[in-house]
Write a protein that holds these residues in place. Structure first.
Motif, mmCIF file in Angstrom:
data_model
loop_
_atom_site.group_PDB
_atom_site.id
_atom_site.type_symbol
_atom_site.label_atom_id
_atom_site.label_comp_id
_atom_site.label_asym_id
_atom_site.label_seq_id
_atom_site.Cartn_x
_atom_site.Cartn_y
_atom_site.Cartn_z
ATOM 1 N N LEU A 211 -23.746 -44.310 -98.449
ATOM 2 C CA LEU A 211 -22.466 -45.013 -98.285
ATOM 3 C C LEU A 211 -21.951 -44.858 -96.848
ATOM 4 C CD1 LEU A 211 -20.507 -44.051 -101.524
ATOM 5 C CD2 LEU A 211 -21.541 -46.244 -100.986
ATOM 6 N N PRO A 212 -21.388 -45.938 -96.292
ATOM 7 C CA PRO A 212 -20.842 -45.852 -94.924
ATOM 8 C C PRO A 212 -19.839 -44.701 -94.767
ATOM 9 C CG PRO A 212 -20.874 -48.134 -95.662
ATOM 10 C CD PRO A 212 -21.296 -47.302 -96.837
ATOM 11 N N ALA A 213 -19.007 -44.462 -95.786
ATOM 12 C CA ALA A 213 -18.011 -43.388 -95.679
ATOM 13 C C ALA A 213 -18.691 -42.027 -95.493
ATOM 14 C CB ALA A 213 -17.123 -43.351 -96.924
ATOM 15 N N ARG A 214 -19.823 -41.822 -96.172
ATOM 16 C CA ARG A 214 -20.553 -40.558 -96.040
ATOM 17 C C ARG A 214 -21.163 -40.451 -94.647
ATOM 18 N NH1 ARG A 214 -20.610 -35.339 -96.977
ATOM 19 N NH2 ARG A 214 -22.679 -34.456 -96.797
ATOM 20 N N LYS A 215 -21.760 -41.550 -94.176
ATOM 21 C CA LYS A 215 -22.378 -41.532 -92.845
ATOM 22 C C LYS A 215 -21.322 -41.270 -91.769
ATOM 23 C CE LYS A 215 -26.331 -44.391 -94.050
ATOM 24 N NZ LYS A 215 -26.818 -45.748 -94.210
ATOM 25 N N GLU A 216 -20.162 -41.904 -91.912
ATOM 26 C CA GLU A 216 -19.088 -41.702 -90.926
ATOM 27 C C GLU A 216 -18.598 -40.261 -90.965
ATOM 28 O OE1 GLU A 216 -16.068 -44.705 -91.631
ATOM 29 O OE2 GLU A 216 -17.640 -46.243 -91.534
ATOM 30 N N TYR A 217 -18.495 -39.697 -92.180
ATOM 31 C CA TYR A 217 -18.046 -38.308 -92.289
ATOM 32 C C TYR A 217 -19.027 -37.378 -91.568
ATOM 33 C CZ TYR A 217 -16.850 -33.707 -93.908
ATOM 34 O OH TYR A 217 -16.529 -32.374 -93.912
ATOM 35 N N ILE A 218 -20.321 -37.585 -91.786
ATOM 36 C CA ILE A 218 -21.336 -36.733 -91.147
ATOM 37 C C ILE A 218 -21.255 -36.870 -89.628
ATOM 38 C CG2 ILE A 218 -23.841 -36.478 -90.810
ATOM 39 C CD1 ILE A 218 -24.094 -37.061 -93.856
ATOM 40 N N GLU A 219 -21.109 -38.096 -89.140
ATOM 41 C CA GLU A 219 -21.015 -38.311 -87.690
ATOM 42 C C GLU A 219 -19.779 -37.640 -87.116
ATOM 43 O OE1 GLU A 219 -21.293 -42.514 -86.789
ATOM 44 O OE2 GLU A 219 -23.227 -42.590 -87.831
ATOM 45 N N SER A 220 -18.655 -37.753 -87.820
ATOM 46 C CA SER A 220 -17.384 -37.246 -87.283
ATOM 47 C C SER A 220 -17.260 -35.734 -87.375
ATOM 48 C CB SER A 220 -16.202 -37.871 -88.040
ATOM 49 O OG SER A 220 -16.262 -39.264 -87.929
ATOM 50 N N PHE A 221 -17.731 -35.142 -88.480
ATOM 51 C CA PHE A 221 -17.420 -33.735 -88.724
ATOM 52 C C PHE A 221 -18.624 -32.803 -88.787
ATOM 53 C CE2 PHE A 221 -13.801 -36.095 -90.413
ATOM 54 C CZ PHE A 221 -12.799 -35.522 -89.642
ATOM 55 N N ILE A 222 -19.798 -33.321 -89.092
ATOM 56 C CA ILE A 222 -20.964 -32.438 -89.194
ATOM 57 C C ILE A 222 -21.732 -32.446 -87.877
ATOM 58 C CG2 ILE A 222 -23.045 -31.894 -90.508
ATOM 59 C CD1 ILE A 222 -20.481 -31.734 -92.209
ATOM 60 N N GLN A 223 -22.149 -33.645 -87.436
ATOM 61 C CA GLN A 223 -22.914 -33.725 -86.194
ATOM 62 C C GLN A 223 -22.045 -33.480 -84.971
ATOM 63 O OE1 GLN A 223 -24.491 -37.633 -86.767
ATOM 64 N NE2 GLN A 223 -26.244 -36.913 -87.932
ATOM 65 N N ALA A 224 -20.834 -33.983 -84.978
ATOM 66 C CA ALA A 224 -19.954 -33.854 -83.808
ATOM 67 C C ALA A 224 -19.774 -32.389 -83.443
ATOM 68 C CB ALA A 224 -18.599 -34.498 -84.101
ATOM 69 N N GLU A 225 -19.560 -31.550 -84.452
ATOM 70 C CA GLU A 225 -19.338 -30.128 -84.202
ATOM 71 C C GLU A 225 -20.596 -29.470 -83.647
ATOM 72 O OE1 GLU A 225 -17.581 -26.427 -83.933
ATOM 73 O OE2 GLU A 225 -16.730 -28.439 -84.051
ATOM 74 N N GLY A 226 -21.743 -29.822 -84.223
ATOM 75 C CA GLY A 226 -23.003 -29.250 -83.763
ATOM 76 C C GLY A 226 -23.242 -29.576 -82.306
ATOM 77 N N ALA A 227 -22.945 -30.822 -81.930
ATOM 78 C CA ALA A 227 -23.132 -31.245 -80.541
ATOM 79 C C ALA A 227 -22.206 -30.464 -79.633
ATOM 80 C CB ALA A 227 -22.867 -32.742 -80.424
ATOM 81 N N GLY A 228 -20.965 -30.267 -80.086
ATOM 82 C CA GLY A 228 -19.991 -29.517 -79.279
ATOM 83 C C GLY A 228 -20.458 -28.096 -79.011
ATOM 84 N N ARG A 229 -21.034 -27.479 -80.040
ATOM 85 C CA ARG A 229 -21.492 -26.090 -79.879
ATOM 86 C C ARG A 229 -22.633 -26.007 -78.865
ATOM 87 N NH1 ARG A 229 -20.748 -24.986 -85.514
ATOM 88 N NH2 ARG A 229 -22.913 -25.477 -85.879
ATOM 89 N N ALA A 230 -23.528 -26.989 -78.914
ATOM 90 C CA ALA A 230 -24.674 -26.970 -78.000
ATOM 91 C C ALA A 230 -24.203 -27.059 -76.557
ATOM 92 C CB ALA A 230 -25.610 -28.125 -78.331
ATOM 93 N N VAL A 231 -23.217 -27.904 -76.319
ATOM 94 C CA VAL A 231 -22.677 -28.082 -74.973
ATOM 95 C C VAL A 231 -22.057 -26.752 -74.506
ATOM 96 C CG1 VAL A 231 -20.870 -29.233 -73.629
ATOM 97 C CG2 VAL A 231 -22.298 -30.542 -75.207
ATOM 98 N N ASN A 232 -21.279 -26.130 -75.394
ATOM 99 C CA ASN A 232 -20.623 -24.869 -75.026
ATOM 100 C C ASN A 232 -21.636 -23.791 -74.705
ATOM 101 O OD1 ASN A 232 -18.276 -26.150 -75.513
ATOM 102 N ND2 ASN A 232 -17.917 -25.265 -77.529
ATOM 103 N N ALA A 233 -22.731 -23.766 -75.451
ATOM 104 C CA ALA A 233 -23.741 -22.721 -75.230
ATOM 105 C C ALA A 233 -24.381 -22.887 -73.859
ATOM 106 C CB ALA A 233 -24.806 -22.800 -76.328
ATOM 107 N N ALA A 234 -24.519 -24.139 -73.435
ATOM 108 C CA ALA A 234 -25.176 -24.399 -72.139
ATOM 109 C C ALA A 234 -24.220 -24.161 -70.970
ATOM 110 C CB ALA A 234 -25.684 -25.830 -72.125
ATOM 111 N N ALA A 235 -22.934 -24.256 -71.242
ATOM 112 C CA ALA A 235 -21.953 -24.182 -70.150
ATOM 113 C C ALA A 235 -21.914 -22.803 -69.492
ATOM 114 C CB ALA A 235 -20.571 -24.521 -70.682
#
Length: 200
Positions: free
Chosen positions: A176-200
């Protein structure tokens, strides 16, 4: 002097990781040792919470502001208890099936209490205990379920943008689009943020 002020919301909304026991769903199901989850951590999963004046919900300016800001035009009440809810046993079973909605689920507890269980990023269950005066918003697309606690009673205000659609989509409904949007907004977004912080 330097003590951290307690968040007043914690009097009416508390969260913790659940154990794996299949005992009565209405028990707290704390892990041993207890593992509490902060309201900030819930917000990272898209779950918002407020503490409101449940005795004066008809005239509460704070509630009015939230409704206006978030476009909650529809409102009704749902009482969940053996005496008030037709087909109570069947409904409670349905509420406790893991599901998602394509819209936000907004619940404001004006009396009683209950548990909203939701999945964290690693698919572990977090139990959110909402008591009188607590209001939570579960984002569209999050897998969750509901049950009463051992008091067997909640009266909740249900809010909605436009005409209410209460359709539950039992897991799995990952397409469902709602599930995909949720994963993009809250699951993947956070993971990406952490990776950036680790490299900084």
């Amino acid at each position: 002097m330097g003590s951290i002020e307690k968040d007043p919301r914690e009097d009416v909304v508390q969260a913790w990781y659940m154990d794996d026991s299949d005992e009565d769903q209405r028990l707290p199901h704390h892990r041993e040792p207890k593992e509490f989850v902060s309201l900030d951590k819930l917000a990272e999963l898209g779950v918002l919470s407020w503490r409101l004046d449940a005795d004066n919900y008809e005239t509460d300016e704070e509630l009015k502001k939230i409704r206006e800001a978030r476009g909650y035009s529809y409102m009704d009440f749902c009482e969940v208890c053996p005496e008030k809810l037709p087909n109570y046993e069947e409904k409670i079973k349905n509420f406790f099936e893991e599901h998602l909605h394509t819209d936000e689920e907004i619940r404001y507890c004006v009396a009683g209490s209950g548990y909203f269980d939701l999945r964290d990023r690693n698919d572990a269950w977090i139990r959110v205990w909402v008591k009188k005066g607590g209001m939570i918003v579960l984002p569209a697309g999050i897998y969750h379920r509901f049950t009463l606690d051992s008091d067997n009673y909640i009266k909740a205000m249900r809010l909605f943008v436009g005409d209410p659609i209460w359709t539950p989509y039992n897991r799995p409904h990952d397409h469902l689009p709602a599930r995909k949007e949720y994963i993009e907004s809250f699951i993947q977004a956070e993971g990406a943020g952490r990776a950036v912080n680790a490299a900084a």
